[in-house]
Motif scaffolding. Structure first.
Motif, PDB file in Angstrom:
ATOM      1  N   PHE A  80     -20.049 -52.511   3.385  1.00 13.24           N
ATOM      2  CA  PHE A  80     -20.671 -52.580   4.705  1.00 13.24           C
ATOM      3  C   PHE A  80     -20.772 -54.021   5.185  1.00 13.24           C
ATOM      4  CE2 PHE A  80     -22.234 -48.650   2.834  1.00 13.24           C
ATOM      5  CZ  PHE A  80     -21.991 -47.754   3.852  1.00 13.24           C
ATOM      6  N   VAL A 134     -20.917 -43.992  -2.096  1.00 11.40           N
ATOM      7  CA  VAL A 134     -20.577 -43.869  -3.514  1.00 11.40           C
ATOM      8  C   VAL A 134     -20.445 -42.402  -3.930  1.00 11.40           C
ATOM      9  CG1 VAL A 134     -21.520 -46.099  -4.179  1.00 11.40           C
ATOM     10  CG2 VAL A 134     -22.972 -44.084  -4.304  1.00 11.40           C
ATOM     11  N   LEU A 194     -16.567 -47.846  -8.529  1.00 13.40           N
ATOM     12  CA  LEU A 194     -16.129 -46.522  -8.066  1.00 13.40           C
ATOM     13  C   LEU A 194     -14.686 -46.208  -8.434  1.00 13.40           C
ATOM     14  CD1 LEU A 194     -17.337 -45.912  -4.412  1.00 13.40           C
ATOM     15  CD2 LEU A 194     -17.660 -44.408  -6.353  1.00 13.40           C
ATOM     16  N   PHE A 245     -17.577 -41.930   8.058  1.00 16.78           N
ATOM     17  CA  PHE A 245     -18.918 -42.187   8.578  1.00 16.78           C
ATOM     18  C   PHE A 245     -19.020 -41.809  10.055  1.00 16.78           C
ATOM     19  CE2 PHE A 245     -19.242 -44.172   4.594  1.00 16.78           C
ATOM     20  CZ  PHE A 245     -20.597 -44.218   4.291  1.00 16.78           C
ATOM     21  N   ARG A 251     -33.141 -41.438  -5.867  1.00 13.49           N
ATOM     22  CA  ARG A 251     -33.679 -42.730  -5.445  1.00 13.49           C
ATOM     23  C   ARG A 251     -32.676 -43.441  -4.527  1.00 13.49           C
ATOM     24  NH1 ARG A 251     -35.821 -46.521  -9.979  1.00 13.49           N
ATOM     25  NH2 ARG A 251     -34.370 -45.451 -11.353  1.00 13.49           N
ATOM     26  N   GLY A 252     -31.397 -43.295  -4.858  1.00  8.78           N
ATOM     27  CA  GLY A 252     -30.367 -43.908  -4.022  1.00  8.78           C
ATOM     28  C   GLY A 252     -30.437 -43.406  -2.592  1.00  8.78           C
ATOM     29  N   HIS A 259     -26.731 -44.407   3.663  1.00  8.24           N
ATOM     30  CA  HIS A 259     -25.317 -44.705   3.912  1.00  8.24           C
ATOM     31  C   HIS A 259     -24.590 -45.146   2.653  1.00  8.24           C
ATOM     32  CE1 HIS A 259     -25.755 -45.212   8.517  1.00  8.24           C
ATOM     33  NE2 HIS A 259     -25.390 -44.001   8.177  1.00  8.24           N
ATOM     34  N   THR A 260     -25.277 -45.985   1.881  1.00 11.25           N
ATOM     35  CA  THR A 260     -24.646 -46.462   0.657  1.00 11.25           C
ATOM     36  C   THR A 260     -24.477 -45.306  -0.332  1.00 11.25           C
ATOM     37  OG1 THR A 260     -25.670 -48.582   1.052  1.00 11.25           O
ATOM     38  CG2 THR A 260     -24.799 -48.202  -1.138  1.00 11.25           C
ATOM     39  N   ALA A 261     -25.480 -44.423  -0.358  1.00 10.38           N
ATOM     40  CA  ALA A 261     -25.367 -43.252  -1.230  1.00 10.38           C
ATOM     41  C   ALA A 261     -24.117 -42.453  -0.852  1.00 10.38           C
ATOM     42  CB  ALA A 261     -26.616 -42.386  -1.113  1.00 10.38           C
ATOM     43  N   LEU A 262     -23.914 -42.257   0.451  1.00  8.68           N
ATOM     44  CA  LEU A 262     -22.707 -41.572   0.929  1.00  8.68           C
ATOM     45  C   LEU A 262     -21.457 -42.298   0.451  1.00  8.68           C
ATOM     46  CD1 LEU A 262     -23.161 -40.657   4.695  1.00  8.68           C
ATOM     47  CD2 LEU A 262     -22.149 -39.182   2.974  1.00  8.68           C
ATOM     48  N   GLN A 277     -33.443 -44.693  -0.756  1.00  9.85           N
ATOM     49  CA  GLN A 277     -33.459 -46.112  -0.410  1.00  9.85           C
ATOM     50  C   GLN A 277     -32.398 -46.506   0.600  1.00  9.85           C
ATOM     51  OE1 GLN A 277     -33.572 -48.734  -3.841  1.00  9.85           O
ATOM     52  NE2 GLN A 277     -34.961 -47.361  -4.899  1.00  9.85           N
ATOM     53  N   GLN A 278     -31.237 -45.891   0.561  1.00  7.98           N
ATOM     54  CA  GLN A 278     -30.138 -46.322   1.433  1.00  7.98           C
ATOM     55  C   GLN A 278     -29.131 -45.181   1.553  1.00  7.98           C
ATOM     56  OE1 GLN A 278     -29.416 -48.570   3.922  1.00  7.98           O
ATOM     57  NE2 GLN A 278     -29.907 -50.240   2.546  1.00  7.98           N
ATOM     58  N   PHE A 295     -29.078 -50.694  -2.687  1.00  9.79           N
ATOM     59  CA  PHE A 295     -30.295 -49.924  -2.950  1.00  9.79           C
ATOM     60  C   PHE A 295     -31.370 -50.962  -3.262  1.00  9.79           C
ATOM     61  CE2 PHE A 295     -26.838 -47.082  -4.575  1.00  9.79           C
ATOM     62  CZ  PHE A 295     -26.915 -46.166  -3.533  1.00  9.79           C
ATOM     63  N   SER A 349     -18.987 -38.649   1.679  1.00  8.32           N
ATOM     64  CA  SER A 349     -19.074 -38.582   0.219  1.00  8.32           C
ATOM     65  C   SER A 349     -17.818 -37.935  -0.362  1.00  8.32           C
ATOM     66  CB  SER A 349     -20.322 -37.808  -0.203  1.00  8.32           C
ATOM     67  OG  SER A 349     -20.403 -36.569   0.464  1.00  8.32           O
ATOM     68  N   LEU A 382     -31.722 -40.788 -10.322  1.00  4.73           N
ATOM     69  CA  LEU A 382     -31.151 -42.025  -9.780  1.00  4.73           C
ATOM     70  C   LEU A 382     -30.488 -41.752  -8.429  1.00  4.73           C
ATOM     71  CD1 LEU A 382     -30.744 -45.018 -10.566  1.00  4.73           C
ATOM     72  CD2 LEU A 382     -28.506 -44.369 -11.465  1.00  4.73           C
ATOM     73  N   ILE A 384     -22.296 -39.632  -3.026  1.00  5.62           N
ATOM     74  CA  ILE A 384     -23.436 -38.715  -3.104  1.00  5.62           C
ATOM     75  C   ILE A 384     -23.580 -38.010  -1.765  1.00  5.62           C
ATOM     76  CG2 ILE A 384     -25.935 -38.510  -3.429  1.00  5.62           C
ATOM     77  CD1 ILE A 384     -25.759 -41.144  -5.044  1.00  5.62           C
ATOM     78  N   ASN A 385     -23.758 -36.703  -1.794  1.00  6.10           N
ATOM     79  CA  ASN A 385     -23.930 -35.941  -0.565  1.00  6.10           C
ATOM     80  C   ASN A 385     -25.426 -35.862  -0.232  1.00  6.10           C
ATOM     81  OD1 ASN A 385     -24.187 -34.017   1.396  1.00  6.10           O
ATOM     82  ND2 ASN A 385     -22.843 -32.518   0.414  1.00  6.10           N
ATOM     83  N   PRO A 386     -25.882 -36.605   0.784  1.00  7.51           N
ATOM     84  CA  PRO A 386     -27.324 -36.645   1.054  1.00  7.51           C
ATOM     85  C   PRO A 386     -27.897 -35.282   1.456  1.00  7.51           C
ATOM     86  CG  PRO A 386     -26.193 -38.381   2.234  1.00  7.51           C
ATOM     87  CD  PRO A 386     -25.138 -37.474   1.695  1.00  7.51           C
ATOM     88  N   ASP A 387     -27.072 -34.433   2.071  1.00  8.93           N
ATOM     89  CA  ASP A 387     -27.573 -33.116   2.447  1.00  8.93           C
ATOM     90  C   ASP A 387     -27.912 -32.293   1.214  1.00  8.93           C
ATOM     91  OD1 ASP A 387     -27.796 -33.067   5.189  1.00  8.93           O
ATOM     92  OD2 ASP A 387     -25.653 -32.757   5.464  1.00  8.93           O
ATOM     93  N   LYS A 403     -29.774 -38.931 -14.334  1.00 10.68           N
ATOM     94  CA  LYS A 403     -28.711 -39.207 -13.381  1.00 10.68           C
ATOM     95  C   LYS A 403     -29.095 -38.704 -11.995  1.00 10.68           C
ATOM     96  CE  LYS A 403     -24.156 -37.251 -12.971  1.00 10.68           C
ATOM     97  NZ  LYS A 403     -23.114 -36.484 -13.636  1.00 10.68           N
ATOM     98  N   THR A 457     -15.015 -40.503  -0.260  1.00 10.12           N
ATOM     99  CA  THR A 457     -15.223 -41.417  -1.392  1.00 10.12           C
ATOM    100  C   THR A 457     -14.641 -40.819  -2.662  1.00 10.12           C
ATOM    101  OG1 THR A 457     -17.309 -42.156  -0.424  1.00 10.12           O
ATOM    102  CG2 THR A 457     -16.957 -42.635  -2.746  1.00 10.12           C
TER     103      THR A 457
END
Lengths: 290, 246
Positions: free
Chosen positions: B84, A178, B161, B52, A166-167, A173-176, A170-171, B90, B73, A163, A180-183, A160, B76
């Motif tokens: 978007f 859904v 989601l 954002f 990888r999210g 903003h999209t990770a955010l 790859q992207q 991805f 996040s 994944l 996911i906290n990129p930091d 998990k 969300t």
């Protein structure tokens, strides 16, 4: 002679791959180029040495603790410094490089120099491979390297958290979007890369002495492997490690061992001329870059 | 307590006021359309609500709590999902894996999750939204999917989601009439299922068929709000859109 090139080239390549993997993993996930890699490497070795020799801890305990401390240091570096510099790539490089130099020069200032700073091999003895005598430590390194790659592959493709990593890679903003906290992911990627860096130090440093200069050398090697392979490609790291690994061994055997340290840089410059994004990197057209 | 209440929201970029003291409310279960010419602040408003962007001032009250400035996040995970305008899948993951990522999110976990294996669930959602189940399409990497599929994938992500408030940013743009005609009923179905929806849209005809209320923005300001029927009659709306007084 040829057989020993084959065997030692292979071992040397695995060592290069291990050294570069931590750098590559961190960059691939969070786009942070961790130029304190060499500093972390030597620090990992010194902590292990200190625990083992000065405090008399068992080897595995001292090594394990060092790896954990270096991992935490990587996370801390993100949390305290890099989080404020996100997106400013040059500043990130300057910050991590500075930290790496501070660590290495501090160690130099504290007197880390000489034969006394040496971690023992895990196990004495050697075995015969294709008629070439190979120390057990080197065999352990190769096995550990293979195991690490398998674990890494499993982690990235079948967990998990892999994944999520990888999210973010790859992207972001999209990770955010859904949840996911990129930091957090970036911080973990720094920790993970640092753990791998310290792990390779624990395994590889017993082959020689722990020296500050080795730290700079390791950084250059890691950088060369990653750039030649393509910065975020694990396959690229492997292929590049084998290219440099064999050229190094051939150089030292047939030309001069004094020239070995030039090999990674020369290869890197060569690749930058021909294919700036590396062998497996996503090549960008000139128009895209300007 | 209002479900979603925006109070005096303001955002500037340098000297440009992108969103200028906008206030509005959305009732639970309603579909609000946001329209306006290019550069009127629609997407900025969406970004401010979904975290954002951080507003310069103003409040975004969601179920009684000010969420302005929270991390995206986090928002969300409180139940607000978004898509978007420029699709952002991805790219190197297969289409169905694009949905496995949200299926693992804390939001879904808190909602009690979906039953079953994640890969299968992802395929189920994709099938519902128009990906042919027995074809190779769900298994193809997102990078090679046609635009129509990628728009559906954007929508599928917020469905996976289990967001309760969904913000669609120009979901219909770049779609054929037939594609819009197949997606519109899905949006109505989301409303029937109790979701609240905000749609930023340029395709007015299609929007007005399903929107309960419509808000019009122009140069960062709210210039009108009402039912689709009322909005269509407003002279100021026609002026903002067509640049002429009719």
């Amino acid at each position: 002679m040829l057989l020993s090139v084959l065997v030692y080239g292979f071992i040397n390549s695995v060592i290069l791959a291990m050294v570069a993997l931590g750098f590559s993993i961190t960059f691939g996930i969070s786009r942070v180029a961790n130029f304190s890699h060499g500093g972390f490497y030597i620090l990992g070795g010194i902590f292990t040495w200190y625990g083992l020799i000065k405090l008399g801890m068992p080897y595995f305990l001292s090594a394990g603790l060092s790896i954990i401390i270096i991992g935490a240091l990587g996370a801390l570096m993100y949390k305290v410094i890099l989080i404020r510099l996100r997106g400013l790539e040059l500043s990130e490089v300057i910050a991590t490089l500075s930290l790496g130099i501070v660590i290495l020069e501090l160690l130099r200032g504290l007197g880390v120099f000489g034969y006394e700073f040496r971690n023992p091999v895990f196990m004495d003895g050697s075995v015969d491979i294709l008629g070439v005598g190979v120390g057990i430590q080197r065999i352990i390194i190769v096995c550990a390297g293979a195991l690490l790659l398998i674990l890494l592959h499993f982690f990235v493709h079948h967990t998990k958290m892999g994944l999520a990593f990888r999210g973010v890679a790859q992207q972001e903003h999209t990770a955010l979007s859904v949840g996911i906290n990129p930091d957090l992911v970036s911080m973990l990627s720094l920790a993970m890369g640092s753990v791998m860096c310290a792990l390779s130090a624990v395994l590889i440093l017993p082959l020689g002495v722990i020296s500050v200069d080795e730290g700079y050398d390791i950084l250059i090697k890691a950088l060369a492997v990653c750039i030649i392979g393509g910065l975020e490609s694990t396959l690229g790291v492997l292929v590049a490690a084998f290219i440099i690994g064999y050229i190094e061994v051939l150089t030292s055997m047939y030309i001069s061992s004094a020239l070995t340290s030039v090999v990674p840089l020369a290869c890197m410059l060569g690749i930058l001329l021909v294919r700036p994004s590396g062998i497996f990197g996503k090549s960008k057209e000139i128009e895209e870059r300007v | 307590m209002e479900y979603l209440k925006i109070e005096n929201l303001r955002k500037t970029f340098g000297g440009v006021v992108a969103v200028d003291n906008i206030s509005f409310e959305v009732e639970q279960g309603a579909l609000l359309g946001i329209i306006g010419p290019n550069g009127s602040g629609k997407t900025t408003t969406v970004n401010l609500i979904t975290g954002f962007l951080t507003p310069d001032s103003g409040k975004v009250m969601f179920k009684g709590r000010d969420i302005a400035g929270l991390r995206a996040s986090k928002i969300t995970n409180l139940g607000i999902g978004r898509t978007f305008q420029m699709v952002k899948p991805f790219y190197r993951l297969p289409a169905f894996k694009n949905l496995v990522v949200p299926l693992f999110s804390p939001r879904v976990k808190r909602m009690g999750g979906h039953y079953g294996e994640k890969d299968t669930l992802a395929l189920d959602i994709l099938e519902d939204i128009g990906f042919e189940r027995d074809s190779a399409v769900p298994y193809k990497p997102a990078s090679i999917l046609p635009h129509g599929y990628l728009k559906r994938l954007e929508m599928a992500r917020v469905i996976a989601l289990q967001s309760e408030l969904i913000v669609f940013d120009e979901l219909y743009s770049g779609l054929t009439l037939a594609e819009v005609a197949s997606i519109s009923p899905m949006i109505e179905k989301l409303i029937e299922a109790g979701k609240t929806i905000i749609m930023v849209e340029h395709r007015l005809k299609e929007l007005f068929k399903i929107a309960h209320r419509v808000m019009v923005l122009d140069q960062g300001k709210k210039i009108a709000e009402g039912s689709p029927r009322e909005i269509m009659k407003q002279p100021s709306v026609k002026k903002a859109y067509l640049g002429v007084e009719l």
